[in-house]
Design an enzyme around this catalytic site. Structure first.
Site, short mmCIF file in Angstrom:
data_model
loop_
_atom_site.label_atom_id
_atom_site.label_comp_id
_atom_site.label_asym_id
_atom_site.label_seq_id
_atom_site.Cartn_x
_atom_site.Cartn_y
_atom_site.Cartn_z
N GLY A 1 -6.00 6.11 -0.20
CA GLY A 1 -5.72 7.44 0.36
C GLY A 1 -6.63 8.45 -0.31
CB VAL A 2 -10.07 9.19 -0.31
CG1 VAL A 2 -10.15 8.30 -1.52
CG2 VAL A 2 -10.50 8.45 0.94
N GLY A 3 -7.41 11.68 0.62
CA GLY A 3 -7.22 12.97 1.27
C GLY A 3 -7.43 14.09 0.27
CE LYS B 1 7.82 16.77 0.21
NZ LYS B 1 6.96 16.89 -0.94
CB VAL C 1 -4.07 14.39 -4.08
CG1 VAL C 1 -3.93 14.06 -5.56
CG2 VAL C 1 -3.09 15.48 -3.68
P1 NAD Z 1 -3.53 14.01 2.67
O1 NAD Z 1 -2.84 13.97 3.98
O2 NAD Z 1 -4.58 15.04 2.44
O3 NAD Z 1 -4.18 12.59 2.35
C1 NAD Z 1 -3.56 11.39 2.59
C2 NAD Z 1 -4.66 10.39 2.87
O4 NAD Z 1 -4.05 9.09 2.98
C3 NAD Z 1 -5.38 10.64 4.19
O5 NAD Z 1 -6.77 10.57 3.99
C4 NAD Z 1 -4.88 9.52 5.10
O6 NAD Z 1 -5.83 9.11 6.07
C5 NAD Z 1 -4.60 8.42 4.09
N1 NAD Z 1 -3.66 7.41 4.54
C6 NAD Z 1 -2.53 7.56 5.29
N2 NAD Z 1 -1.93 6.37 5.50
C7 NAD Z 1 -2.68 5.45 4.84
C8 NAD Z 1 -2.58 4.06 4.68
N3 NAD Z 1 -1.58 3.36 5.22
N4 NAD Z 1 -3.53 3.41 3.95
C9 NAD Z 1 -4.54 4.10 3.40
N5 NAD Z 1 -4.69 5.44 3.53
C10 NAD Z 1 -3.78 6.10 4.24
O7 NAD Z 1 -2.36 14.15 1.57
P2 NAD Z 1 -2.48 14.63 0.07
O8 NAD Z 1 -2.13 16.08 0.01
O9 NAD Z 1 -3.77 14.16 -0.51
O10 NAD Z 1 -1.27 13.85 -0.60
C11 NAD Z 1 -1.37 12.46 -0.87
C12 NAD Z 1 -0.05 11.96 -1.40
O11 NAD Z 1 0.30 12.66 -2.61
C13 NAD Z 1 1.14 12.18 -0.45
O12 NAD Z 1 2.05 11.12 -0.61
C14 NAD Z 1 1.79 13.46 -0.98
O13 NAD Z 1 3.16 13.54 -0.67
C15 NAD Z 1 1.57 13.28 -2.46
N6 NAD Z 1 1.55 14.53 -3.18
C16 NAD Z 1 0.68 15.51 -2.83
C17 NAD Z 1 0.68 16.71 -3.53
C18 NAD Z 1 -0.31 17.79 -3.19
O14 NAD Z 1 -0.45 18.72 -3.99
N7 NAD Z 1 -1.02 17.71 -2.08
C19 NAD Z 1 1.59 16.91 -4.57
C20 NAD Z 1 2.45 15.87 -4.93
C21 NAD Z 1 2.44 14.69 -4.20
#
Ligand code: NAD
Length: 362
Positions: free
Chosen positions: A193-195, A93, A197
């Site tokens: 966390g509604v990003g 990572k 994923v």
């Molecule tokens: P992202 O950055 O698109 O979304 C993260 C969301 O979480 C954002 O909307 C952010 O505002 C919100 N957030 C941050 N801190 C917060 C808090 N304290 N309370 C509430 N919301 C908060 O990221 P993503 O790509 O959607 O990934 C989400 C998680 O899943 C991460 O931990 C990432 O490591 C993990 N993950 C992602 C993938 C992938 O394919 N993207 C794969 C495996 C694991």
């Protein structure tokens, strides 16, 4: 480093090998570039099963200790994620210290790519928090050791929708195990966390009739998505005592800790975030004692790595979705095994992953 940080009760004084999160990592690379302002750390945890693959996270860490701790924990998690998913990959990572919104630019990403290239394929990067597919395309300009590039240049594209599908499968398996049905209709689910994923997960579960409560630090996004999915919203970080059936951590790690477990009403935890358990042993046990079914993060969030792995093994979309759908079966098997062997669900999954690594090492 300031003395305040060194004296922090959670950290040992030895800067790297003595860190609490250090777990026999093979290599840790500190990358610095004056011209672009790049400050990054690449962690290679284990390459027994293959090259270390894992995404790059750009985050405004409070201090360098936090960045190091994060890359150590995240790279270790990737080792077990690849192992449990049956992929021939090791765990790695990278973290870039900084604000992705204001400090990320093409020159910085290109320079980062050159550092990745200098490892000659021992580490293969991909997208994580703070990164977009476009950033991986920039990295590709200077190194072949990058996945998650856009489809236009031969990549598998954005991994997040596939990750969300895997989490959805894991959630349904955990529901089957706990509630005796994998149907989510009528279940109350907190998605934190509604990003990338989180949103796709919300779509899957609302399509099935779940009642969703959304939580995020980005209020504009909450407003947009609550309208789009007709979902309730909860603000702030004191969300753990909400009266819900399922908690889906999809923001950052370590949200399952003493504080949250003491408040949790949810009976199932299934989400995308990496390293959800602040302390794997202690918090795994506490959840087990409370009868809360925890779907191990590194097992159910593997859709993304399955997606990018297809760039290395030539798998097509059908293969990707079939392998990701199989997360349902693996999760159910591991939850059942944990019950039989009286292990935490995390430990049950971890043991299987470790056995695969040990077998290859021999
Ligand atoms: P992202 O950055 O698109 O979304 C993260 C969301 O979480 C954002 O909307 C952010 O505002 C919100 N957030 C941050 N801190 C917060 C808090 N304290 N309370 C509430 N919301 C908060 O990221 P993503 O790509 O959607 O990934 C989400 C998680 O899943 C991460 O931990 C990432 O490591 C993990 N993950 C992602 C993938 C992938 O394919 N993207 C794969 C495996 C694991």
């Amino acid at each position: 480093m300031t003395s305040e940080i060194i004296n922090s009760k959670d950290l040992k004084n030895d800067p790297v090998f003595g860190q609490l999160s250090f777990d026999n990592h093979e290599q840790i690379v500190f990358c610095n570039d004056e011209d672009t302002g790049l400050k990054a750390i690449i962690g290679i945890h284990n390459t027994a099963l293959g090259p270390a693959l894992g995404g790059t996270r750009m985050w405004q860490y409070k201090n360098e200790w936090d960045a190091l701790n994060d890359v150590l924990r995240l790279s270790r998690g990737m080792t077990y994620k690849a192992a449990i998913t049956g992929l021939n990959l090791g765990g790695g990572k990278a973290v870039i210290i900084g604000d992705a919104k204001t400090q990320k630019n093409d020159a910085l990403m290109r320079r980062f790519g050159q550092f990745v290239d200098s490892l000659s394929g021992r580490y293969i990067t991909a997208e994580d928090v703070g990164m977009e597919t476009r950033d991986m395309d920039i990295v590709r300009e200077v190194t072949p050791h990058v996945t998650g590039v856009s489809e236009a240049i031969g990549g598998a594209g954005n991994p997040s929708p596939v990750t969300a599908y895997g989490v959805y499968m894991g959630m349904k398996a955990a529901a089957e195990f706990k509630f005796g049905t994998n149907k989510l209709a009528g279940k109350k689910v907190l998605v934190q966390g509604v990003g990338h994923v989180g949103e796709t997960l919300v779509k899957y579960i609302t399509d099935e009739g779940a009642q969703v409560v959304l939580n995020d630090i980005n209020e504009a996004r909450l407003e947009e998505l609550s309208k789009k999915y007709n979902a309730n919203v909860v603000l702030g970080d004191d969300v753990y005592g909400l009266d819900v059936d399922i908690y889906a951590p999809c923001a950052l790690g370590a949200t399952i800790n003493d504080n949250s477990i003491s408040k949790l009403k949810a009976q199932v935890i299934a989400g995308a975030a990496n390293n959800q358990l602040a302390n794997e042993l202690k918090h795994g046990e506490l959840l087990k004692k409370k009868g809360i079914v925890y779907a191990p993060d590194f097992l159910i969030n593997a859709g993304g790595i399955i997606n990018v792995y297809s760039e290395l093994d030539g798998g097509n979309r059908e293969d990707i979705m079939r392998k990701t759908e199989n997360i349902y079966n693996t999760t159910l098997e591991i939850l059942t095994l944990s019950g039989k062997e009286n292990l935490t669900t995390h430990q049950a999954a971890f043991n299987i992953a470790q056995a695969r690594i040990n077998a290859v090492k021999k």
